[in-house]
Design a protein around this motif. Structure first.
Motif, short mmCIF file in Angstrom:
data_model
loop_
_atom_site.label_atom_id
_atom_site.label_comp_id
_atom_site.label_asym_id
_atom_site.label_seq_id
_atom_site.Cartn_x
_atom_site.Cartn_y
_atom_site.Cartn_z
N ILE A 176 0.87 -1.17 0.00
CA ILE A 176 0.00 0.00 0.00
C ILE A 176 0.90 1.22 0.00
CG2 ILE A 176 -1.84 1.26 1.17
CD1 ILE A 176 -2.75 -1.48 0.26
N LEU A 177 0.89 1.97 -1.09
CA LEU A 177 1.72 3.16 -1.22
C LEU A 177 0.90 4.38 -0.82
CD1 LEU A 177 4.26 4.63 -2.09
CD2 LEU A 177 3.51 4.44 -4.47
N GLY A 178 1.24 4.96 0.33
CA GLY A 178 0.51 6.11 0.83
C GLY A 178 -0.49 5.71 1.90
N LEU A 179 -0.23 6.12 3.13
CA LEU A 179 -1.10 5.72 4.24
C LEU A 179 -2.01 6.88 4.62
CD1 LEU A 179 -1.67 3.29 6.06
CD2 LEU A 179 -0.05 4.23 7.71
N GLY A 180 -3.00 7.13 3.75
CA GLY A 180 -3.99 8.17 3.99
C GLY A 180 -5.37 7.58 4.12
N GLY A 181 -6.38 8.33 3.65
CA GLY A 181 -7.76 7.88 3.79
C GLY A 181 -8.04 6.58 3.07
N VAL A 182 -7.64 6.49 1.80
CA VAL A 182 -7.83 5.25 1.04
C VAL A 182 -6.82 4.20 1.47
CG1 VAL A 182 -7.76 4.21 -1.26
CG2 VAL A 182 -8.83 6.44 -0.94
N LYS A 329 -2.40 19.45 3.67
CA LYS A 329 -1.15 19.27 4.42
C LYS A 329 -1.01 17.85 4.95
CE LYS A 329 -1.48 24.08 5.98
NZ LYS A 329 -1.71 24.94 7.16
N ASN A 330 -1.95 16.97 4.58
CA ASN A 330 -1.95 15.59 5.08
C ASN A 330 -2.10 15.56 6.60
OD1 ASN A 330 -1.93 12.80 4.69
ND2 ASN A 330 0.29 12.65 4.96
N ASP A 331 -2.85 16.48 7.14
CA ASP A 331 -3.04 16.61 8.58
C ASP A 331 -4.40 16.04 8.99
OD1 ASP A 331 -2.94 17.35 11.26
OD2 ASP A 331 -3.54 19.43 10.86
N VAL A 332 -4.60 14.76 8.77
CA VAL A 332 -5.84 14.10 9.20
C VAL A 332 -5.56 12.61 9.32
CG1 VAL A 332 -6.65 13.89 6.79
CG2 VAL A 332 -8.29 13.70 8.69
N ARG A 333 -6.13 12.00 10.35
CA ARG A 333 -6.02 10.55 10.54
C ARG A 333 -7.41 9.97 10.62
NH1 ARG A 333 -2.00 11.95 9.18
NH2 ARG A 333 0.10 11.63 10.00
N TYR A 334 -7.92 9.35 9.54
CA TYR A 334 -7.38 9.38 8.20
C TYR A 334 -8.37 10.00 7.24
CZ TYR A 334 -3.39 6.48 9.40
OH TYR A 334 -2.22 6.03 9.94
N ARG A 335 -9.57 10.26 7.72
CA ARG A 335 -10.62 10.79 6.85
C ARG A 335 -11.49 11.74 7.65
NH1 ARG A 335 -9.87 9.85 1.45
NH2 ARG A 335 -11.74 9.23 0.35
N PHE A 336 -11.77 12.91 7.06
CA PHE A 336 -12.78 13.80 7.62
C PHE A 336 -14.16 13.34 7.16
CE2 PHE A 336 -9.26 17.01 7.55
CZ PHE A 336 -9.27 17.32 8.90
#
Length: 346
Positions: A176-182, A329-336
């Motif tokens: 998994i490349l990128g540990l954000g919302g998806v 800014k990637n300042d959320v864990r992980y979804r608003f």
């Protein structure tokens, strides 16, 4: 059932220019047809692709635009031809609200690849009215593009799942490349399918979170040349969720023979790679879109069965512009997720 052919007004938060700033906007909903449901929006997730649309990054935005395509709502009224839905049901609306229903993709239950698909917002419906999304009080949606939310899943947890839907096989080694919302949901779903999962990130910042809290099997920092080299030819697939420009060669080297790099991030600049990196190893660079309605239902049922939930931060509508600034800014864990029903919209 109520009055079906009456046009109603609703208030949403709309962008009016490429600044992307959202503010209250009142507009007419289209009439509720015989195959439509009139729904009250309960909540709506915030996606990075909303930013692209609001700011016209892709050069195809039309204003005023009410974004939002991770919508959970309550059915208020159904048309005379609607089956399987009734007032009071909780339903989800994803990125599409229309398709031709006659082409090969539509007849194969992969309507998301229909060339005449209609987006949930920033598009035009068959009656000529602009489509508007889920950062609004109400919506009118064709029954085909509504999915029931499982009883065991909260509305706020269901919303981010409506961005993507899909399926896979067990026993694979994936990245998994990128540990954000998806990305964080990709980790959870892949682990529930029995995959060995490696998170690939640009820094060590999320290592502890990935390994200790999400249960990732391995963690790679893309700038660590030694670690990347040792992990070469080890993965069956990589799900690339990064929504900004990045080189592909470092990640292609991680794939086994016939491995797949699957692009999910919406990027407004061309990506480049050297063809021998793909040819030697018969590797595949491909993309995956949103899930079909059938796949979305299967995914929601799977997440309910396995107890999979998103890590979210619930906000009110008056915080939405700040939330988009933080998302950039990637300042959320992980979804608003916006509590639309609990917000003052006007």
């Amino acid at each position: 059932m109520g009055s079906i052919d009456v046009e109603r007004k609703t208030t949403g938060w709309a962008a009016r220019d490429p600044s992307g700033a959202l503010a209250p906007y009142t507009y007419d909903l289209r009439s509720t047809g015989p195959d439509d449901a009139y729904i009250k929006v309960l909540c709506c997730g915030i996606c990075h692709s909303d930013l692209h649309q609001m700011k016209n990054d892709l050069g195809m935005s039309h204003y005023p635009m009410v974004p939002g395509h991770e919508v959970v709502g309550e059915v208020l009224e159904v048309g005379s031809e609607v089956t399987g839905l009734r007032a009071g049901d909780r339903v989800g609306v994803g990125a599409l609200v229309g398709c031709c229903r006659n082409c090969t993709p539509c007849k194969s239950d992969i309507e998301q690849y229909c060339s005449k698909k209609i987006w949930s917002y920033n598009d035009v419906y068959t009656d000529g009215k602009p489509t508007q999304g889920g950062f609004a009080g109400e919506m009118v949606v064709h029954q085909k593009f509504l999915v029931k939310i499982p009883d065991g899943m909260t509305s706020e947890q269901a919303a981010p799942l409506l961005c993507r839907g899909g399926h896979g096989q067990s026993g694979l080694r994936g990245g998994i490349l990128g540990l954000g919302g998806v990305g964080h949901m990709g980790v959870k779903i892949a682990k529930a399918m029995g995959h060995h999962v490696t998170v690939i990130s640009s820094s060590d910042r999320k290592r502890e979170e990935a390994l200790d809290h999400l249960g990732t099997d391995a963690y790679l920092v893309s700038s660590d040349e030694t670690g990347m080299k040792e992990a070469g030819d080890s993965l069956d697939y990589i799900i690339d969720t990064v929504p900004v420009f990045h080189p592909l060669e470092p990640y292609l080297s991680l794939l086994k023979l016939d491995g797949k790099l699957i692009l999910l991030g919406v990027i407004n600049t061309p990506l480049q790679f050297l063809t021998p990196v793909v040819m030697i190893g018969r590797k595949v660079i491909t993309g995956s879109f949103i899930g079909s309605m059938k796949e979305t239902k299967e995914m929601l049922d799977f997440c309910e069965e396995k107890g999979i939930s998103s890590q979210i931060e619930v906000i009110k509508m008056d915080y939405i512009n700040t939330a988009f600034e933080r998302l950039e800014k990637n300042d959320v864990r992980y979804r608003f997720v916006v509590d639309v029903a609990g917000s003052k919209l006007d």
